[in-house]
Design a protein around this motif. Structure first.
Motif, mmCIF file in Angstrom:
data_model
loop_
_atom_site.group_PDB
_atom_site.id
_atom_site.type_symbol
_atom_site.label_atom_id
_atom_site.label_comp_id
_atom_site.label_asym_id
_atom_site.label_seq_id
_atom_site.Cartn_x
_atom_site.Cartn_y
_atom_site.Cartn_z
ATOM 1 N N VAL A 170 0.848 -1.204 0.000
ATOM 2 C CA VAL A 170 0.000 0.000 0.000
ATOM 3 C C VAL A 170 0.882 1.253 0.000
ATOM 4 O O VAL A 170 2.055 1.203 0.368
ATOM 5 N N ARG A 196 -8.992 -7.589 2.428
ATOM 6 C CA ARG A 196 -8.269 -7.412 1.155
ATOM 7 C C ARG A 196 -8.881 -6.243 0.368
ATOM 8 O O ARG A 196 -8.163 -5.389 -0.140
ATOM 9 N N LEU A 199 -8.002 -2.894 1.979
ATOM 10 C CA LEU A 199 -6.595 -2.513 1.763
ATOM 11 C C LEU A 199 -6.389 -2.079 0.313
ATOM 12 O O LEU A 199 -5.644 -1.141 0.041
ATOM 13 N N CYS A 202 -7.324 1.455 -0.245
ATOM 14 C CA CYS A 202 -6.520 2.481 0.442
ATOM 15 C C CYS A 202 -5.748 3.286 -0.610
ATOM 16 O O CYS A 202 -4.906 2.734 -1.321
ATOM 17 N N LEU A 213 -3.753 3.123 8.462
ATOM 18 C CA LEU A 213 -4.673 2.189 7.798
ATOM 19 C C LEU A 213 -5.979 1.989 8.556
ATOM 20 O O LEU A 213 -6.951 1.494 7.991
ATOM 21 N N TYR A 216 -9.232 3.040 7.066
ATOM 22 C CA TYR A 216 -9.651 2.272 5.884
ATOM 23 C C TYR A 216 -10.187 0.901 6.276
ATOM 24 O O TYR A 216 -10.954 0.304 5.536
ATOM 25 N N LEU A 217 -9.740 0.407 7.429
ATOM 26 C CA LEU A 217 -10.128 -0.946 7.824
ATOM 27 C C LEU A 217 -11.389 -0.978 8.675
ATOM 28 O O LEU A 217 -12.048 -1.998 8.781
ATOM 29 N N ILE A 249 -2.521 -7.687 10.764
ATOM 30 C CA ILE A 249 -1.855 -7.000 9.654
ATOM 31 C C ILE A 249 -0.550 -6.411 10.177
ATOM 32 O O ILE A 249 -0.553 -5.533 11.046
#
Lengths: 484, 350
Positions: A170, A196, A199, A202, A213, A216-217, A249
């Motif tokens: 990323v 997945r 990510l 992102c 992150l 985004y998660l 992660i």
């Protein structure tokens, strides 16, 4: 890439804008036509000793039987080098990726093929005990910055082929390498697919830490003050979560590992709980919940009681409190608010200033702001005690500190404005917010709401290992179909 | 639109929490001329009537699969519009009824300077946020609240055990019919839960018939416990005062700790919060059947009703009239679906 060595080197130099850390070591190989070769590295990313001993020395010593460049590349890969990690490639993108990852690149005149040799040798912090998750009994190892070392720390604890590491990159500029880590037989494919997808979605230019992150998660991250993403610096904690079907992660360059899905009740669990005797562990668990409630509610409830409902105080306490409050010039709400803000400023200063100065801040905080302000009659001792108790309690569940702080201010404000009624309404709103939150489709309040009797063995109490080991509760069992 | 999935047990607890405002905000002065047994029987009859209504709604929904407004959407525009409008009027009425009762209790017992409209409006706005999060989130929240509520009610009852005086108890069966009707009408008003369940449950839901009986048995237990403690712990003092539930919490004594009316405030506020939030969710489901925010427009007429009720006494009397509410409940839960079924069942082809 080009066939000419000169052109390849020029292209690389141009690509890296003649960056000072790009080093090129040119040499003539021992072949019939003294073939020209070059070793390209990025200074600081490769071990100089490894490059000299494992790459340059064998290359110069070896007598090549063939003079065709492509055959020579194969010969170098198969017969010359002793390194365990050798990759053949021929694109510019791969060149950049390998060079920036600490590989040494071998370029040969007359071929587009190149070799990347694993010779990473950058300096990094050794494996030490994580300061944010200290335990009394258990491993002293914590994650560190390099991804590979963190992977090893997990692999050493789960020696099973079930454990899978999946690479994801990323960051448009940073090209940060991530490792999705899960147990193949435990994880839900649905959860894995969601991770997945998120990510892949992102679109950050640079990813420097796991915190980048989180947004985004998470499911609807901006709509809740609670975090649906778990963070740990301990390999044993991560391994424990993996066995429950969660996904970890690992982000290159940070010791904080993201764990998904993350539930509210997990904030109160620690590695020590599972090392201590169940009775004591259960006692500590209940203490943590109590501390959380005190940390969030105490200043707000105190404000509401002192300002609107003094009759709720027991008589003895009421006399002392009203005596103490009556001698101060500020209203209780403002007093509680100010002390809490001053405390937060001191805490932040204590975190940011150099360690040797930390003591000075403590002295200033304890003596000047604390004792002097009370003796001067600026703040009341009871208010100071309430704020201090709440502050100490907030450290019992330290991962929740940011949430606790925001909630504390909220409850002080509503307690000061509307009294107990405001506190009750704010509690209702916070509860709805918590209950509506999900982490990868799993309700954040799972185990409590939705209620699971089976999970109760590891929520408010910690049952014995004999009971816990009977059946591992997988995280996917809590998944619920949500309203759009 | 994703169909919500509220499990049966969770729905049961949520509906039970929704019943609490009726019990806690009851403003009937316990009549001293009727005996406990007489009051119990009238409560039982009221609850039994509610249970029958609930079962009828349940059966009509389960076997016809077309008892509420949703089945009309695809077939008839006028029918669905009229039905949705009636449902919305009903829920706006119910919200106003509960908020006015609550505001009245709050202003009389906790803060005499509080404005009926102000309290109602703040609660309404917060409930709007809550309803925006969805019925499932509210139902989950109700699970946690139910535990705190149960503990609070237990503490209120336990704190009054020492006050119980059975020496003056009359366990005979005597009383006047108007008292019987008042208590019955009050207990019957919990039947609005049938309408909430009707609107919120979708066809694939499995709200078990057993749960209906558990729900009403629990309601009977709470009603009876309150009636018992009010009669035997508060005694004649309760006859003079309004909001006997509040008095019960005020007279409670746990060791040296007394006056736990804060718990009463908590339970009544939070249960009103859950009920109003669910009503707004019902407006969303019945009127719009989408996940937009249009349903929040209904806050406006509710706020206007609250404002009028604060300033015009007759409006408040009409809005807080239990009999009108009960009649409306019967209409929207039984009469309206029956008319819909009679008129459109063949068209809807279900």
């Amino acid at each position: 890439m080009y066939s000419s060595l000169k052109e390849n080197i020029s292209a690389l130099k141009e690509l890296f804008a003649n960056s000072a850390d790009l080093t090129v070591r040119e040499m003539n190989l021992n072949s019939s036509d003294n073939k020209k070769a070059a070793i390209v590295t990025i200074e600081g990313m490769c071990s100089k000793d490894t490059v000299a001993i494992s790459i340059i020395e064998p290359l110069l010593d070896y007598k090549f039987a063939q003079s065709d460049s492509d055959s020579m590349i194969d010969e170098i890969q198969k017969s010359v080098l002793t390194s365990s990690e050798i990759v053949k490639f021929n694109t510019l993108e791969e060149t950049v990726m390998f060079a920036t990852s600490g590989f040494a690149l071998i370029l040969l005149d007359g071929t587009k093929q190149m070799l990347a040799i694993g010779s990473q040798g950058f300096s990094f912090r050794s494996v030490t005990e994580p300061e944010s998750e200290v335990v009394q009994r258990g491993s002293r190892e914590g994650f560190t910055e390099p991804l590979r070392i963190n992977m090893t720390l997990i692999r050493r604890r789960i020696k099973s082929p079930d454990l899978v590491f999946e690479t994801v990159t990323v960051g448009k500029n940073s090209k940060t390498q991530l490792m999705l880590c899960y147990l193949q037989k435990s994880v839900s494919e649905n959860l894995l697919e969601k991770v997945r997808d998120r990510l892949n979605g992102c679109n950050l230019d640079t990813v420097l830490a796991s915190g980048y992150l989180s947004d985004y998660l998470e499911d609807n991250s901006s709509k809740s003050i609670f975090s649906g993403v778990g963070i740990s610096e301990r390999p044993d904690t991560v391994c424990g979560k993996l066995t429950e079907g969660r996904i970890a992660i690992l982000v290159d360059g940070t010791p904080s590992v993201i764990i998904l899905p993350h539930l509210f009740v997990e904030e109160f669990q620690s590695v020590d709980d599972y090392s201590n005797r169940p009775y004591y562990a259960s006692f500590i668990r209940i203490l943590k919940y109590l501390s959380f409630i005190i940390a969030v509610f105490l200043p707000g409830v105190y404000t509401a009681f002192a300002q609107y409902h003094p009759e709720y105080f027991p008589t003895g306490l009421l006399i002392k409190t009203s005596e103490s409050i009556s001698q101060t010039p500020l209203p209780v709400t403002l007093e509680v608010f100010l002390i809490t803000i001053v405390y937060e400023i001191m805490r932040e200063a204590g975190l940011r200033i150099p360690k040797p100065l930390g003591h000075a801040v403590s002295i200033v905080g304890a003596l000047v702001i604390g004792e002097s302000a009370v003796s001067a009659g600026i703040i009341s001792s009871s208010t100071l005690m309430v704020v201090a108790t709440a502050a100490i309690c907030s450290y019992v569940t330290s991962p929740m500190y940011p949430t606790i702080t925001v909630l504390r201010f909220l409850f002080i404000t509503v307690g000061g404005l509307f009294g107990m009624w405001g506190i009750i309404l704010a509690t209702a709103i916070v509860l709805v917010n918590m209950c509506s939150k999900t982490s990868l489709g799993v309700p954040y309040m799972s185990s409590l709401a939705p209620f699971s009797l089976q999970s109760m063995r590891d929520v408010f109490i910690r049952s014995s290992w004999k009971k816990l080991s009977k059946h591992t509760i997988k995280i996917q069992r809590f998944s619920e179909k949500e309203e759009d | 639109m994703t169909q919500i999935k509220i499990p049966s047990n969770r729905m049961l607890i949520t509906l039970l929490i929704c019943m609490l405002p009726v019990i806690l905000l009851e403003n009937i002065k316990s009549a001293d001329k009727q005996t406990f047994l007489y009051e119990f029987v009238s409560t039982f009859v009221g609850i039994a009537a509610s249970a029958v209504l609930f079962c009828l709604v349940y059966v009509s929904q389960k076997y016809t699969k077309c008892a509420d407004v949703r089945c009309l959407y695809r077939k008839t525009v006028v029918g669905s519009f009229v039905t949705a409008l009636i449902y919305c009027v009903y829920f706006v009425w119910l919200i106003s009824y509960i908020l006015l009762k609550y505001s009245d209790m709050f202003s009389k017992k906790f803060n005499q300077n509080a404005s009926l409209f102000g309290i109602g409006l703040i609660l309404l706005i917060l409930c709007a946020y809550s309803s925006y999060k969805g019925a499932n989130a509210i139902a989950r929240c109700a699970l946690i609240i139910s535990v705190i509520t149960a503990v609070s009610l237990l503490l209120i009852f336990c704190g009054n055990i020492l006050n119980i005086d059975l020496s003056v108890a009359d366990f005979g069966f005597s009383g006047n019919p108007s008292g019987f009707f008042d208590v019955m009408s009050n207990t019957f008003s919990i039947s609005f839960t049938a309408v909430i369940c009707l609107v919120l449950q979708n066809k694939s839901e499995k709200f078990k018939l057993r749960s209906v009986f558990v729900l009403f048995a629990a309601a009977l237990l709470i009603f009876t416990a309150f009636a018992f403690f009010i009669r035997f712990a508060l005694g004649s003092y309760a006859h003079m005062q309004e909001y006997s539930g509040f008095l019960l919490s005020k007279s409670s004594l746990l060791g040296s700790v007394g006056g736990i009316e804060g718990l009463y405030l908590f339970v009544s506020t939070i249960s009103v919060f859950i009920l109003v939030s669910l009503c707004l969710c019902c407006i969303k489901k019945s009127a719009f059947n989408t996940n937009g925010k249009h349903y929040l427009l209904f806050i406006l007429p509710t706020a206007i009703l609250l404002f009028c009720a604060q300033n015009i006494e007759s409006v408040r009397d009409v809005l807080t009239n239990q009999i009108i509410l009960n009649i409306m409940t019967v209409v929207v839960s039984l009469v309206l679906p029956a008319i819909n079924l009679a008129l459109y069942r063949r068209d809807t082809n279900v």
